[in-house]
Motif scaffolding. Structure first.
Motif, short mmCIF file in Angstrom:
data_model
loop_
_atom_site.label_atom_id
_atom_site.label_comp_id
_atom_site.label_asym_id
_atom_site.label_seq_id
_atom_site.Cartn_x
_atom_site.Cartn_y
_atom_site.Cartn_z
N ARG A 51 125.17 32.49 23.87
CA ARG A 51 124.25 31.49 24.09
C ARG A 51 124.74 30.15 24.70
N PRO A 52 123.96 29.99 25.81
CA PRO A 52 124.37 28.17 26.75
C PRO A 52 124.10 27.22 25.68
N CYS A 53 124.80 26.18 25.10
CA CYS A 53 123.60 24.77 25.04
C CYS A 53 123.61 23.76 26.21
N ARG A 54 122.52 23.47 25.71
CA ARG A 54 121.63 22.37 26.15
C ARG A 54 122.61 21.32 27.14
N HIS A 55 124.08 20.81 26.73
CA HIS A 55 124.68 20.47 27.23
C HIS A 55 124.82 20.87 28.70
N LEU A 56 124.20 21.61 29.29
CA LEU A 56 124.79 21.65 30.84
C LEU A 56 123.38 21.81 31.76
N ASP A 57 122.40 21.82 31.40
CA ASP A 57 121.48 21.04 31.57
C ASP A 57 121.91 19.40 31.98
N GLU A 58 122.90 18.50 31.13
CA GLU A 58 123.21 17.32 32.28
C GLU A 58 124.03 17.44 33.26
N LEU A 59 124.36 18.63 33.41
CA LEU A 59 125.08 19.13 34.64
C LEU A 59 124.28 20.06 36.17
N LEU A 60 122.88 20.30 35.21
CA LEU A 60 122.58 20.26 36.26
C LEU A 60 120.79 21.46 35.49
N PRO A 61 120.07 20.56 35.82
CA PRO A 61 118.54 20.92 35.37
C PRO A 61 118.43 21.93 35.26
N GLY A 62 117.55 22.81 34.19
CA GLY A 62 117.29 23.92 33.88
C GLY A 62 118.53 25.43 34.11
N PRO B 188 132.11 27.50 38.08
CA PRO B 188 132.12 28.59 37.02
C PRO B 188 132.66 27.80 35.44
N SER B 189 133.87 26.86 35.78
CA SER B 189 134.69 26.31 34.29
C SER B 189 133.70 25.64 33.80
N VAL B 190 132.46 25.15 34.32
CA VAL B 190 131.78 24.44 33.59
C VAL B 190 131.21 25.32 32.75
N ARG B 191 130.68 26.39 32.26
CA ARG B 191 130.37 27.70 31.43
C ARG B 191 131.24 27.27 30.72
N ARG B 192 132.26 27.04 30.24
CA ARG B 192 133.51 27.27 28.97
C ARG B 192 133.73 28.24 28.59
#
Length: 179
Positions: free
Chosen positions: A103-114, A67-71
């Motif tokens: 609001r999440p940013c798009r960089h999270l899709d680099e870690l997990l698409p969708g 969950p730390s990837v959520r920042r």
């Protein structure tokens, strides 16, 4: 209405774009945020995610990211952050006024698409707020989520009364100036 839960994790981002360092305790400073965190001041001093929402997202996407990837700065359990704008999060001696959905940013899709799109539903990205009463918080501390009615002056504060001469400053009794 009051919801009760607990602090599951605390992370501090010491530099913008840097890693999220897990800690067992942190100090919150009113009007600033988490001491030592890169983001200070403004309306987005602290970001919070729900453990249950994160676990639901990971199950939905068939993943197991930390969950730390959520920042976010805090992970809580047992409470729902959905539609929490204007509510207060009470952790030990601290109060955080929640200002909105993170609001999440798009960089999270680099870690997990969708992941970004999945987080946009039902406040899955968590909430953000400003510290209105500081102090120390720890992993394992009880968390209370108070709606407007529960935090009004007519309802008893869930914390012990302060020592004489150390009354709490609240939006109702603090105008920001000297007496």
């Amino acid at each position: 209405m009051v919801q009760a839960g607990r602090v599951e994790a605390i992370w501090i981002k010491r530099v913008r774009g840097g890693p999220m360092d897990p800690v067992d305790r942190a100090t919150l400073e009113a009007g600033r945020g988490i001491v030592g965190n890169a983001n200070q001041g403004g309306r987005r001093q602290v970001t919070i995610i729900e453990r249950e929402a994160w676990e639901r997202l990971m199950a939905e996407l068939g993943a197991s990211l930390d969950p730390s990837v959520r920042r976010a700065n805090l992970m809580v359990s047992g409470i729902s952050l959905r539609e929490s704008r204007g509510k207060h999060l009470v952790i030990g001696p601290c109060r955080i006024e929640l200002h909105g959905e993170t609001r999440p940013c798009r960089h999270l899709d680099e870690l997990l698409p969708g992941l970004t799109d999945a987080m946009r539903r039902d406040w899955g990205g968590g909430a953000f707020g400003a510290v209105i009463q500081g102090g120390e918080i720890r992993v394992g501390d009880e968390v209370l989520l108070l709606d407007a009615e529960a935090r009004s002056p007519s309802v008893a504060d869930p914390r012990p009364a302060p020592a004489p001469g150390h009354e709490r400053r609240t939006p109702a009794n603090f105008d920001g100036g000297e007496g």
